[in-house]
Design a protein around this motif. Structure first.
Motif, PDB file in Angstrom:
ATOM      1  N   ARG A 186       0.978  -1.180  -0.108  1.00 28.57           N
ATOM      2  CA  ARG A 186      -0.227   0.076   0.099  1.00 28.57           C
ATOM      3  C   ARG A 186       0.905   1.216  -0.108  1.00 28.57           C
ATOM      4  O   ARG A 186       0.642   2.348  -0.633  1.00 28.57           O
ATOM      5  N   ASP A 192       2.296   6.897   0.720  1.00 30.09           N
ATOM      6  CA  ASP A 192       2.245   7.363   2.076  1.00 30.09           C
ATOM      7  C   ASP A 192       3.483   6.558   2.800  1.00 30.09           C
ATOM      8  O   ASP A 192       3.719   5.460   2.237  1.00 30.09           O
ATOM      9  N   PRO A 193       3.869   7.305   3.770  1.00 30.11           N
ATOM     10  CA  PRO A 193       4.993   6.504   4.420  1.00 30.11           C
ATOM     11  C   PRO A 193       4.513   5.355   5.035  1.00 30.11           C
ATOM     12  O   PRO A 193       3.595   4.899   5.560  1.00 30.11           O
ATOM     13  N   GLN A 195       5.333   3.754   7.718  1.00 28.63           N
ATOM     14  CA  GLN A 195       5.012   3.660   9.101  1.00 28.63           C
ATOM     15  C   GLN A 195       3.537   4.348   9.054  1.00 28.63           C
ATOM     16  O   GLN A 195       3.042   3.394  10.260  1.00 28.63           O
ATOM     17  N   ALA A 196       3.282   4.928   8.261  1.00 29.94           N
ATOM     18  CA  ALA A 196       1.491   5.199   8.391  1.00 29.94           C
ATOM     19  C   ALA A 196       0.575   3.974   8.212  1.00 29.94           C
ATOM     20  O   ALA A 196      -0.155   3.654   8.662  1.00 29.94           O
ATOM     21  N   GLU A 197       1.179   2.940   7.382  1.00 29.55           N
ATOM     22  CA  GLU A 197       0.581   1.970   6.721  1.00 29.55           C
ATOM     23  C   GLU A 197       0.490   0.835   7.958  1.00 29.55           C
ATOM     24  O   GLU A 197      -0.179   0.187   8.001  1.00 29.55           O
ATOM     25  N   VAL A 198       1.708   0.494   8.487  1.00 32.96           N
ATOM     26  CA  VAL A 198       2.086  -0.522   9.697  1.00 32.96           C
ATOM     27  C   VAL A 198       1.294   0.176  10.895  1.00 32.96           C
ATOM     28  O   VAL A 198       1.189  -0.554  11.648  1.00 32.96           O
ATOM     29  N   ALA A 199       1.186   1.535  11.069  1.00 31.91           N
ATOM     30  CA  ALA A 199       0.604   2.101  12.517  1.00 31.91           C
ATOM     31  C   ALA A 199      -0.489   1.459  12.983  1.00 31.91           C
ATOM     32  O   ALA A 199      -0.635   1.005  14.162  1.00 31.91           O
ATOM     33  N   PRO A 200      -1.715   0.971  12.067  1.00 30.63           N
ATOM     34  CA  PRO A 200      -2.863   0.376  13.084  1.00 30.63           C
ATOM     35  C   PRO A 200      -2.614  -0.870  13.562  1.00 30.63           C
ATOM     36  O   PRO A 200      -3.115  -1.208  14.633  1.00 30.63           O
ATOM     37  N   THR A 202      -0.339  -1.515  15.524  1.00 29.42           N
ATOM     38  CA  THR A 202       0.442  -1.283  16.649  1.00 29.42           C
ATOM     39  C   THR A 202      -0.864  -1.056  17.844  1.00 29.42           C
ATOM     40  O   THR A 202      -0.484  -0.802  18.993  1.00 29.42           O
ATOM     41  N   ARG A 242      -8.772  -0.745   2.685  1.00 29.16           N
ATOM     42  CA  ARG A 242      -7.766   0.305   2.851  1.00 29.16           C
ATOM     43  C   ARG A 242      -7.423   1.177   1.761  1.00 29.16           C
ATOM     44  O   ARG A 242      -7.565   2.348   2.218  1.00 29.16           O
TER      45      ARG A 242
END
Lengths: 280, 597
Positions: A186, A192-193, A195-200, A202, A242
């Motif tokens: 994605r 998009d970064p 980090q933003a994509e893996v954020a959820p 966490t 998403r």
């Protein structure tokens, strides 16, 4: 989220009789611990009353329907998990969504059945339906618990151990690995970064989703390979949702993929049965 | 399954009925909405008031400009540069007419002081008085302003809090202002979004509290790092520090926050002060973004944070504004805190903290009754104020809202929620936030005007009474701009025009106002409480040095009386500790009261 109690006999751990522990209570205990630690540390609940209402509504519905359908009082571990999951995941200033979500979740097990099996994970069904029908009054827990890594590490570790004991770790692992792969994909597509994509993942919603929802024994397919394929498909459906910017993509992904997988298995089973009968 | 077919069918019908429940509730709500008054004349009859927006007609043409921060934030600039439209009401020249000071936030932009000409018009006199050009490059930009007579000369002085260098201006007899920032001993740079004047130690000199939002070591125009965002959406403690400036007299202030027990790095967006515990000192309530609210009990010598034990500081939300109101006419203040709600994404709900029955003083406890009273859902809520808008004797609530109104068809909420739920390593770095690309975030929202029925319910009548704007509202301030015995409403909007809602109230309802002047107490009388008794009812109001979001109401206290023409008494508790009884004060007029010697 649900745990088998309607049809399946309790699993027990090996060992001396005195030390036996009914496996059905591991998940309820774990989720209760998550709730208590989360709330006492970080105040994750708006109020105890709403969570208690969700649990009570789930248990009462299970008692009534179990009695009606099976003529006996059912073990309540499954209903408890559904109720407490609703109590944690649902975010609403009103009381009624908690009760309604729990009741709908439990009823779905009895009403939406194909060939004797309920095909939706109960709390996934209840939450997804209310998100669709009452978005103005309900959302799903989407915030972080605290702001450090420790709670996340503890929950993921304990959850993994418990799910390993229940022999369903492969489902969670497949989903998590798939989630990360799709997150990077994605990121590549949208720019998009990463980090933003893996954020959820966490966040706490995913901890509950990964350990309790997609591993639900009654609403997953039987074979180990099949379970892994379904977990991958859930992640794939989430990926698509998403890309379409659906906020609660995992909830809806499971809502669509879970029953589809079960229906396919039921259909394959019936074909196999017909084949066996014809051969005989 | 042993169940008979009819029972199964019945179960299926019940199931479908339950699924339809939310839709039925929605329909009922729509029917209730349709039953509300549809025009001004109906609103006047049914609710006792309606508004006319008259900013342009009154000569107020202010349009807020947002800052342009460091280019590293370009991709999320609208959500970062999202504050600064503040409004504070003052009678700076003591001519008996309420004036309006508006803060601007573009680099080089001018703040405005609209002098009330007394003939229904206003004229911007900020430049000629020396308080317009306060947003110069390199000094930061204004976020809001509060007025307080810190030198007790009878004229209200001006403190401007900024993302940048705070500014203090002494009012020289209403004729001009002198900049006294350095002499006062204020910090050279604070990224503040809130401040309040109050006399915490009751020494008769106004003290100043300033609440930091971003950390004070950050220059938002020259970022050393993009790791300047909150470390958590609901548990962040990496915001700006707090400042409590003790007024030493002779224009000098001493920073005493640590000494007085205030040590917080939460992201403060609003502060309000009132004597909640009836201990004789004003307590401080701080609404924090990205976390729990804080309540500091004040005994005059020390502040003690009691948010968690009183119940107001446990469940974390996104506090945007705070205000007090005696909404049940019992002489007890409830606390309203605005938060964020967005359908289907984030339903925090606003809080209305009401004192629990049987608790008071140190054992004071609160419960959130926002839902029960009907004031919970306000969208992405910002500023609000309590005030009796229809003079019926009950305090109503005006709330503005809306965050970023850009492309109507595209929402940033998906990306926002994705990152907001992430770990601190992710959320805390602006570089990890997806670009907004012109998308809206809770934009174009309908405002709320909740009228209090006096029986424990509030009803939103915003549209009916003429509040139909959908700008990105920020501060709300109340003032009787035309000296008619009503509360008019000033609303500022981020990147938008200021709105002046002139209030037309049914003449059947009476009112009474009090204008206080301290002698032993601070001359602004900040912290003085008037308790009004009429027709078996009572209502408490306190003179405030700032409340809501980046706002300050008029000094004058306004009470609606309904159809009553008699007032039993007014009991004034001055900050000095003196209590003054006034029997049968006259309704329908402004009662000017000087603190007795």
């Amino acid at each position: 989220m649900s745990q088998s109690s309607v049809m399946t006999p309790p699993l027990e751990t090996a060992g001396p009789r005195r030390m036996r522990f009914d496996n059905r209570y591991v998940a309820p205990l774990f989720i209760t611990c998550i709730l208590l630690v989360g709330h006492l540390s970080y105040g994750i609940l708006e109020s105890y009353k709403k969570t208690a209402l969700a649990i009570a509504a789930a248990i009462i519905t299970e008692l009534i329907l179990g009695r009606m359908f099976f003529g006996k009082w059912l073990n309540l571990a499954s209903a408890y998990i559904t109720g407490i999951s609703v109590g944690i995941l649902v975010r609403s200033p009103a009381y009624w969504p908690y009760a309604l979500c729990s009741v709908i979740s439990i009823m779905s097990k009895y009403v939406l059945r194909v060939k004797g099996r309920h095909i939706w994970n109960p709390s996934n069904f209840g939450i997804a339906v209310l998100l669709l029908l009452a978005p103005e009054i309900m959302a799903v827990l989407s915030i972080q618990w605290g702001n450090n890594l420790l709670p996340i590490v503890v929950i993921w570790t304990l959850g993994s151990i418990i799910i390993w004991r229940a022999r369903r770790f492969h489902i969670s692992a497949t989903y998590v690995v798939s989630f990360f792969l799709f997150a990077f994909l994605r990121s590549w597509i949208t720019g998009d970064p990463w980090q933003a994509e893996v954020a959820p993942i966490t966040g706490p919603m995913y901890q509950l989703f990964v350990f309790f929802m997609i591993t639900d024994p009654k609403t997953t397919v039987r074979t180990k390979m099949g379970q892994c394929v379904v977990a991958f498909c859930v992640a794939a459906a989430e990926f698509i949702l998403r890309l379409d910017q659906v906020v609660y993509a995992p909830i809806f992904a499971l809502f669509f993929v879970g029953p589809a997988a079960n229906l396919i298995e039921i259909w394959l089973d019936s074909r196999r049965r017909i084949g066996t009968t014809e051969t005989a | 399954m042993a169940l008979a077919r009819p029972a199964k069918i019945l179960l299926a019908v019940i199931f479908i009925g339950l699924l339809a429940t939310p839709l039925l509730l929605k329909r009922l709500a729509a029917r209730r909405e349709a039953g509300k008054a549809k025009d001004a004349s109906q609103a006047l009859v049914r609710y006792g008031f309606h508004f006319q927006e008259v900013a342009q007609a009154s000569g107020i043409s202010f349009i807020h400009q947002a800052p342009t921060l460091d280019h590293k934030l370009d991709h999320i600039m609208p959500q970062v540069a999202s504050m600064g439209a503040g409004a504070s009401v003052v009678d700076f020249d003591r001519d008996g007419w309420q004036d309006i000071y508006l803060t601007n936030s573009g680099e080089g932009s001018r703040n405005c002081l609209y002098r009330n000409m007394g003939d229904g018009t206003f004229r911007d006199v900020a430049a000629e008085l020396g308080i317009a050009d306060v947003n110069q490059q390199g000094t930061g930009v204004s976020m809001g302003a509060v007025w307080g007579d810190y030198d007790n000369d009878g004229f209200e002085d001006l403190f401007i809090y900024k993302w940048g260098r705070p500014e203090l201006f002494r009012n020289e007899g209403g004729r001009h202002f002198t900049r006294v920032t350095e002499q006062a001993g204020l910090a050279p740079w604070i990224n503040a979004n809130t401040a309040i004047w109050f006399d915490y130690d009751r020494d008769g000199l106004l003290d100043l509290f300033v609440g930091g939002y971003y950390s004070e070591d950050i220059d938002l125009w020259h970022l050393k790092t993009t790791r300047m965002m909150p470390e958590s959406f609901e548990y962040a403690k990496n915001g700006g520090r707090k400042y409590l400036y003790h007024n030493l007299g002779a224009g000098k202030f001493e920073e005493v926050s640590a000494k007085m027990g205030i040590d917080s790095r939460r992201w403060a967006l609003a502060v309000a002060a009132v004597d909640l515990g009836h201990a004789g000192h004003q307590d401080l309530f701080i609404a924090n973004d990205y976390g729990v609210s804080e309540l500091y009990f004040n005994n005059g010598k020390q502040f003690r944070e009691v948010g968690q034990e009183t119940g107001v500081g446990f469940a974390p939300k996104s506090g945007m504004a705070a205000a007090f109101g005696d909404i049940f006419n019992q002489g007890e203040y409830s606390i309203y805190v605005s938060n964020i709600s967005e359908d289907g994404v984030l339903i925090q709900g606003n809080n209305l903290w009401v004192p629990k029955e049987g608790t008071s003083g140190d054992s004071l406890r609160y419960e959130n009754l926002a839902r029960e009273l009907g004031v919970e859902m306000g969208g992405w809520s910002w500023g609000m104020q309590f005030g009796d808008l229809n003079n019926d004797g009950n305090l109503d609530l005006y709330l503005t809202n809306g965050y970023v109104s850009a492309d109507r068809e595209k929402s940033y909420w998906y990306d926002f929620s994705k990152v907001a739920g992430g770990n601190s390593a992710i959320i805390g770095d602006a570089a990890n936030w997806p670009a907004m690309e012109g998308r809206s975030l809770s934009g174009y929202q309908q405002k709320r005007v909740w009228i209090n029925d006096g029986a424990g319910k509030f009803l939103d009548v915003a549209r009916s009474v003429g509040v139909t704007d959908t700008f990105d509202g920020r501060s709300v301030a109340f003032a009787d701009l035309w000296n008619r015995g009503v509360l008019d409403v000033i609303v500022t909007n981020q990147r938008g025009p200021v709105l002046i809602y002139k209030n037309i109230v049914t003449p059947e309802n009476n009112w009474i106002d009090f204008e206080l002047e301290g002698t032993a107490s601070n001359r602004s009388a900040l912290g003085a409480e008037v308790r009004l008794f009429w027709n078996g009812r009572q209502q408490a109001q306190t003179v405030s040095g700032g409340s809501g979001f980046c706002a300050e109401n008029q000094r004058r206290l306004h009470f609606g009386l309904g159809k009553n023409t008699q007032v039993e008494k007014a009991v004034i508790r001055w900050p000095s500790g003196k209590t003054q009884n006034i029997d049968h004060p006259l309704p329908g007029q402004i009662n000017k009261v000087k603190e007795p010697a």
